[in-house]
Design a protein around this motif. Structure first.
Motif, PDB file in Angstrom:
ATOM      1  N   ILE A   1      40.097  28.381  44.855  1.00 24.50           N
ATOM      2  CA  ILE A   1      38.736  28.719  45.261  1.00 24.50           C
ATOM      3  C   ILE A   1      38.138  29.668  44.230  1.00 24.50           C
ATOM      4  N   ARG A   2      36.845  29.506  43.992  1.00 30.36           N
ATOM      5  CA  ARG A   2      36.105  30.370  43.075  1.00 30.36           C
ATOM      6  C   ARG A   2      35.124  31.210  43.877  1.00 30.36           C
ATOM      7  N   LEU A   3      35.039  32.470  43.528  1.00 35.05           N
ATOM      8  CA  LEU A   3      34.085  33.387  44.149  1.00 35.05           C
ATOM      9  C   LEU A   3      33.009  33.734  43.134  1.00 35.05           C
ATOM     10  N   GLY A   4      31.800  33.850  43.600  1.00 38.08           N
ATOM     11  CA  GLY A   4      30.739  34.367  42.755  1.00 38.08           C
ATOM     12  C   GLY A   4      30.757  35.886  42.815  1.00 38.08           C
ATOM     13  N   GLU A   5      29.618  36.487  42.669  1.00 32.75           N
ATOM     14  CA  GLU A   5      29.522  37.950  42.687  1.00 32.75           C
ATOM     15  C   GLU A   5      30.023  38.502  44.021  1.00 32.75           C
ATOM     16  N   THR A   6      30.992  39.427  43.936  1.00 34.45           N
ATOM     17  CA  THR A   6      31.648  39.972  45.124  1.00 34.45           C
ATOM     18  C   THR A   6      31.874  41.464  44.946  1.00 34.45           C
ATOM     19  N   SER A   7      31.735  42.227  46.023  1.00 37.69           N
ATOM     20  CA  SER A   7      31.996  43.669  45.933  1.00 37.69           C
ATOM     21  C   SER A   7      32.671  44.171  47.201  1.00 37.69           C
ATOM     22  N   LEU A   8      33.401  45.281  47.052  1.00 47.13           N
ATOM     23  CA  LEU A   8      34.086  45.951  48.154  1.00 47.13           C
ATOM     24  C   LEU A   8      33.601  47.389  48.181  1.00 47.13           C
ATOM     25  N   THR A   9      33.016  47.789  49.311  1.00 47.74           N
ATOM     26  CA  THR A   9      32.393  49.110  49.425  1.00 47.74           C
ATOM     27  C   THR A   9      33.002  49.897  50.568  1.00 47.74           C
ATOM     28  N   ASP A  10      33.209  51.183  50.329  1.00 52.44           N
ATOM     29  CA  ASP A  10      33.654  52.101  51.387  1.00 52.44           C
ATOM     30  C   ASP A  10      32.398  52.658  52.054  1.00 52.44           C
ATOM     31  N   PRO A  11      32.128  52.297  53.319  1.00 47.95           N
ATOM     32  CA  PRO A  11      30.900  52.753  53.969  1.00 47.95           C
ATOM     33  C   PRO A  11      30.882  54.252  54.272  1.00 47.95           C
ATOM     34  N   VAL A  12      32.049  54.865  54.404  1.00 49.03           N
ATOM     35  CA  VAL A  12      32.101  56.302  54.681  1.00 49.03           C
ATOM     36  C   VAL A  12      31.683  57.095  53.445  1.00 49.03           C
ATOM     37  N   LEU A  13      32.259  56.737  52.299  1.00 51.41           N
ATOM     38  CA  LEU A  13      31.925  57.416  51.050  1.00 51.41           C
ATOM     39  C   LEU A  13      30.655  56.876  50.410  1.00 51.41           C
ATOM     40  N   LYS A  14      30.206  55.720  50.901  1.00 46.21           N
ATOM     41  CA  LYS A  14      29.037  55.034  50.338  1.00 46.21           C
ATOM     42  C   LYS A  14      29.228  54.781  48.841  1.00 46.21           C
ATOM     43  N   GLU A  15      30.445  54.319  48.491  1.00 48.11           N
ATOM     44  CA  GLU A  15      30.787  54.009  47.107  1.00 48.11           C
ATOM     45  C   GLU A  15      31.347  52.601  47.023  1.00 48.11           C
ATOM     46  N   THR A  16      30.958  51.904  45.966  1.00 50.08           N
ATOM     47  CA  THR A  16      31.536  50.593  45.698  1.00 50.08           C
ATOM     48  C   THR A  16      32.847  50.815  44.960  1.00 50.08           C
ATOM     49  N   LEU A  17      33.946  50.367  45.572  1.00 49.97           N
ATOM     50  CA  LEU A  17      35.263  50.561  44.984  1.00 49.97           C
ATOM     51  C   LEU A  17      35.567  49.524  43.911  1.00 49.97           C
ATOM     52  N   ALA A  18      35.149  48.288  44.128  1.00 51.55           N
ATOM     53  CA  ALA A  18      35.423  47.228  43.161  1.00 51.55           C
ATOM     54  C   ALA A  18      34.348  46.159  43.273  1.00 51.55           C
ATOM     55  N   GLU A  19      34.039  45.556  42.144  1.00 57.59           N
ATOM     56  CA  GLU A  19      33.137  44.412  42.144  1.00 57.59           C
ATOM     57  C   GLU A  19      33.477  43.506  40.978  1.00 57.59           C
ATOM     58  N   VAL A  20      33.211  42.233  41.164  1.00 60.38           N
ATOM     59  CA  VAL A  20      33.451  41.233  40.124  1.00 60.38           C
ATOM     60  C   VAL A  20      32.243  40.311  40.047  1.00 60.38           C
ATOM     61  N   LYS A  21      31.994  39.793  38.851  1.00 62.03           N
ATOM     62  CA  LYS A  21      30.931  38.802  38.683  1.00 62.03           C
ATOM     63  C   LYS A  21      31.423  37.431  39.131  1.00 62.03           C
ATOM     64  N   GLN A  22      32.691  37.154  38.817  1.00 60.16           N
ATOM     65  CA  GLN A  22      33.275  35.871  39.195  1.00 60.16           C
ATOM     66  C   GLN A  22      34.785  36.036  39.274  1.00 60.16           C
ATOM     67  N   ALA A  23      35.399  35.363  40.227  1.00 62.12           N
ATOM     68  CA  ALA A  23      36.855  35.388  40.360  1.00 62.12           C
ATOM     69  C   ALA A  23      37.305  34.021  40.862  1.00 62.12           C
ATOM     70  N   ALA A  24      38.527  33.674  40.502  1.00 63.72           N
ATOM     71  CA  ALA A  24      39.090  32.403  40.966  1.00 63.72           C
ATOM     72  C   ALA A  24      40.595  32.555  41.076  1.00 63.72           C
ATOM     73  N   VAL A  25      41.160  31.869  42.046  1.00 60.79           N
ATOM     74  CA  VAL A  25      42.609  31.813  42.188  1.00 60.79           C
ATOM     75  C   VAL A  25      42.974  30.376  42.538  1.00 60.79           C
ATOM     76  N   SER A  26      44.047  29.894  41.929  1.00 57.66           N
ATOM     77  CA  SER A  26      44.493  28.532  42.227  1.00 57.66           C
ATOM     78  C   SER A  26      45.994  28.525  42.440  1.00 57.66           C
ATOM     79  N   VAL A  27      46.435  27.650  43.325  1.00 54.33           N
ATOM     80  CA  VAL A  27      47.855  27.520  43.636  1.00 54.33           C
ATOM     81  C   VAL A  27      48.278  26.074  43.420  1.00 54.33           C
ATOM     82  N   GLU A  28      49.545  25.905  43.122  1.00 55.57           N
ATOM     83  CA  GLU A  28      50.091  24.563  42.954  1.00 55.57           C
ATOM     84  C   GLU A  28      50.353  23.954  44.327  1.00 55.57           C
TER      85      GLU A  28
END
Length: 155
Positions: free
Chosen positions: A69-96
């Motif tokens: 599966i491929r992901l487009g723009e994605t981010s992970l935010t801590d709502p308590v600190l109101k900070e974005t911990l990680a973000e990516v423009k694009q990500a993909a993972v594939s399995v056999e």
């Protein structure tokens, strides 16, 4: 005569297998839209980590040469600190596929493009990732799961 019948049955069996696999792939590609599950994914992340997952880009199946599966723009935010911990423009993972049938997850490739990770250490020694790591370290519920062997071939 018997050999002809055996070959006929083997051919028919192979045809049924090919048709079944084709039907499953067609269903996944044309009926199952991963974008329909964006909110459910965000809800699971919120429930398990108390973090906000924002899937702004499209999700897309990847079926060749391996399943993923491929992901487009994605981010992970801590709502308590109101900070974005990680973000990516694009990500993909594939399995056999074949190892999945035997209970092994063999990761074929992981792609991360445009990653930004924010790590802040405060004066008292805490970090911006402490809440997430603590939540992941001690889950609220006890879950029984099977052991899955992971192999990562390319990163």
């Amino acid at each position: 005569m018997i050999m002809k019948r055996v070959l006929l049955w083997l051919g028919a069996g192979l045809g049924v297998v090919v048709l079944s696999v084709s039907a499953v792939l067609a269903y996944v590609v044309f009926v199952l839209d991963p974008n329909d599950y964006k909110q459910e994914l965000a809800d699971v992340v919120k429930q398990k980590t108390d973090m906000d997952l924002a899937l702004k880009g499209d999700l897309a199946w990847q079926l060749w040469p391996s399943i993923g599966i491929r992901l487009g723009e994605t981010s992970l935010t801590d709502p308590v600190l109101k900070e974005t911990l990680a973000e990516v423009k694009q990500a993909a993972v594939s399995v056999e596929l074949l190892p999945l049938l035997s209970g092994r997850a063999s990761i074929d490739a992981v792609l991360v493009d445009g990653a930004a990770v924010r790590f802040v250490q405060y004066a008292d020694g805490r970090t911006s990732w402490d809440r997430l790591l603590e939540k992941l370290k001690s889950p609220d519920e006890e879950e029984q799961s099977e052991q899955v062997a992971f192999d990562i071939e390319k990163l």
